[in-house]
Design an enzyme around this catalytic site. Structure first.
Site, PDB file in Angstrom:
ATOM      1  N   THR A 294       0.879  -1.147  -0.205  1.00 50.69           N
ATOM      2  CA  THR A 294       0.086  -0.188  -0.090  1.00 50.69           C
ATOM      3  C   THR A 294       0.946   1.199  -0.261  1.00 50.69           C
ATOM      4  OG1 THR A 294      -1.670   1.538   1.081  1.00 50.69           O
ATOM      5  CG2 THR A 294      -0.252  -0.195   2.470  1.00 50.69           C
TER       6      THR A 294
ATOM      7  N   ASP B 254      -0.039   3.837   1.444  1.00 50.60           N
ATOM      8  CA  ASP B 254      -0.290   4.676   2.610  1.00 50.60           C
ATOM      9  C   ASP B 254       0.479   4.367   3.750  1.00 50.60           C
ATOM     10  OD1 ASP B 254      -2.432   5.351   0.988  1.00 50.60           O
ATOM     11  OD2 ASP B 254      -4.152   4.010   1.995  1.00 50.60           O
TER      12      ASP B 254
ATOM     13  N   ARG C  69       2.973  33.241  -3.436  1.00 48.28           N
ATOM     14  CA  ARG C  69       1.711  32.539  -3.162  1.00 48.28           C
ATOM     15  C   ARG C  69       1.799  31.442  -2.192  1.00 48.28           C
ATOM     16  NH1 ARG C  69       0.077  31.454  -9.445  1.00 48.28           N
ATOM     17  NH2 ARG C  69      -1.113  33.380  -9.693  1.00 48.28           N
TER      18      ARG C  69
ATOM     19  N   ARG D 191      -3.182  28.566  -3.888  1.00 48.62           N
ATOM     20  CA  ARG D 191      -3.431  27.834  -4.757  1.00 48.62           C
ATOM     21  C   ARG D 191      -3.447  26.224  -4.335  1.00 48.62           C
ATOM     22  NH1 ARG D 191      -4.953  31.595  -7.034  1.00 48.62           N
ATOM     23  NH2 ARG D 191      -4.361  32.287  -9.322  1.00 48.62           N
TER      24      ARG D 191
ATOM     25  N   HIS E  99      -3.774  10.144  -7.852  1.00 46.93           N
ATOM     26  CA  HIS E  99      -3.332   8.682  -8.411  1.00 46.93           C
ATOM     27  C   HIS E  99      -2.091   9.104  -9.034  1.00 46.93           C
ATOM     28  CE1 HIS E  99      -7.576   8.165  -7.371  1.00 46.93           C
ATOM     29  NE2 HIS E  99      -7.339   7.004  -7.230  1.00 46.93           N
TER      30      HIS E  99
HETATM   31  O1  F6P Z   1      -5.081   3.126  -0.217  1.00 50.92           O
HETATM   32  C1  F6P Z   1      -4.726   3.620  -1.335  1.00 50.92           C
HETATM   33  C2  F6P Z   1      -5.198   4.913  -1.839  1.00 50.92           C
HETATM   34  O2  F6P Z   1      -4.507   5.264  -2.874  1.00 50.92           O
HETATM   35  C3  F6P Z   1      -5.434   5.839  -0.718  1.00 50.92           C
HETATM   36  O3  F6P Z   1      -4.458   6.835  -0.363  1.00 50.92           O
HETATM   37  C4  F6P Z   1      -6.638   6.604  -1.356  1.00 50.92           C
HETATM   38  O4  F6P Z   1      -7.494   7.241  -0.389  1.00 50.92           O
HETATM   39  C5  F6P Z   1      -7.362   5.640  -2.001  1.00 50.92           C
HETATM   40  O5  F6P Z   1      -6.551   4.543  -2.162  1.00 50.92           O
HETATM   41  C6  F6P Z   1      -7.941   5.982  -3.337  1.00 50.92           C
HETATM   42  O6  F6P Z   1      -8.813   5.020  -3.785  1.00 50.92           O
HETATM   43  P1  F6P Z   1      -9.003   4.854  -5.176  1.00 50.92           P
HETATM   44  O7  F6P Z   1      -8.429   3.925  -5.976  1.00 50.92           O
HETATM   45  O8  F6P Z   1     -10.485   4.030  -5.056  1.00 50.92           O
HETATM   46  O9  F6P Z   1      -9.529   6.277  -5.908  1.00 50.92           O
END
Ligand code: F6P
Length: 368
Positions: free
Chosen positions: A142, A144, A179, A281, A287
């Site tokens: 992950t 995360d 900014r 901004r 992604h």
């Molecule tokens: O768990 C990985 C992650 O990229 C998170 O950081 C984010 O909140 C989530 O997945 C986004 O999910 P999806 O791919 O469904 O947009």
């Protein structure tokens, strides 16, 4: 007596992360060397309900993929086998437990072990399938970095690298226009990506879910810089950050699906503008942090995880997850991996470093 392994299967579940293909390659090559057959289950656990989604993985299928992002097996963060969404015409969406069907199909296919590559959701499914007797080994992925039991997951280093490079680029345009830039990064309920990228890119403010922020402290920091002739500021905000008196920002995705976090940067930017008059901004990295190939660190970690998972299958270990405990890769019980989300400990070395560097976390502990 240890069971003789003939056929194993592998799947990738949840959001993709750079390094998935490297793990698959490592699993396939390590298994073929042992004379095992490897089946690839497409789209998380879905392939175990629809066997047309199962593919044979040989040397050719994993050629030249170590450096590629995404996953050759496809993935999904829908269709949880214990809460499978079923929509009948004219009825409300129902969540149905289809795990017995899955275990039955697994046995029918004569698979000796499943290596499940995924995040907290996939590891929780793996633990529950393990309790139903399915021999399973988890591999933690992950961006995360919020899985317990492992020091780090693969995908995280790539996400932090992408975010750091993006923030580095924003410094010059922020300074040129005087900014404030508010950059939103991913991470769900954990602030790892924000903390690591924000600290590495010398952000002025980092807002993480672990520390609900007060906008006044954020503005104090910005105005303090202003007084010292630094007329721009970089604020990194984790998508799960929230003000002390407010909620996380996100979209409900309906039954059986996680809330999709995102949008907090707009609120932070608006609040900063209203209070300081500074032009603001926002940039939402989204992604981009997950796309593309893995860094060298993630590639190697993914290859090590894949090979370790196969060694563990060979040793007859099941219901475990491979984990990094430097300098080694070891096995932890799936329960340890899933018992709690690994959030940022407020007294960890990186937090202390960030505070010593003068980074403001919006909690008033910043003192210039
Ligand atoms: O768990 C990985 C992650 O990229 C998170 O950081 C984010 O909140 C989530 O997945 C986004 O999910 P999806 O791919 O469904 O947009």
């Amino acid at each position: 007596m240890q069971q003789r392994i003939r056929r194993i299967a592998v799947n990738t579940g949840g959001g993709d992360a750079p390094g998935l293909n490297a793990v698959i390659r490592s699993i396939v090559l390590s298994s073929l060397r042992r004379g095992w057959e490897v089946l690839g289950i497409r789209k998380g656990y879905e392939g175990l309900f629809d066997t047309s989604k199962i593919m044979q993985l040989d040397r050719d299928s994993v050629r030249g993929i170590t450096h590629l992002g995404g996953t050759i097996l496809g993935t999904t963060n829908r269709n949880h086998p214990f809460e499978f969404p079923v929509q009948l015409p004219g009825e409300e969406l129902k969540l149905v437990d289809r795990s017995d069907e899955l275990v039955e199909n697994f046995r029918r296919l004569k698979i000796d072990a499943l290596i499940a590559i995924g995040g907290d959701g996939s590891m929780d499914i793996a633990r529950r399938l393990g309790e139903k007797g399915l021999p399973i080994i988890g591999v933690p992925k992950t961006i995360d970095n919020d899985l317990s039991g492992t020091v780090v997951t693969f995908g995280f280093d790539t996400a932090v690298t992408v975010a750091t490079e993006a923030i580095d680029r924003l410094h010059s345009t922020a300074e040129a226009h005087e900014r404030v830039f508010v950059i939103e990064v991913m991470g769900r309920y954990a602030g790892w990506i924000a903390l690591h990228s924000g600290t590495s890119s010398t952000a002025d403010v980092v807002l993480i879910p672990e520390i609900p922020y007060q906008i006044e402290f954020v503005c104090d920091k910005i105005m303090d810089r202003e007084a010292r002739g630094r007329h721009f500021a970089i604020v990194v905000v984790a998508e799960g950050a929230r003000p002390v008196d407010g909620e996380m920002v996100g979209k409900d995705q309906g039954a059986g699906r996680e809330v999709l976090l995102g949008g907090i940067a707009e609120r932070v930017a608006l609040d900063i503008h209203e209070r300081t008059g500074k032009e603001t901004r926002t940039v939402v990295l989204g992604h981009l942090q997950r796309g593309g190939g893995p860094t060298t660190f993630d590639r190697l970690l993914a290859l090590r995880f894949g090979a370790a998972a196969v060694r563990m299958v060979a040793e007859g270990k099941t219901n475990i997850m491979v984990a990094l405990d430097p300098p080694t890769v070891l096995a932890v019980p799936l329960e340890v991996a899933t018992e709690r989300l690994k959030t940022v400990p407020l007294d960890c070395d990186t937090m202390l470093t960030a505070r010593d560097l003068g980074i403001c976390f919006g909690d008033g502990a910043w003192d210039g």
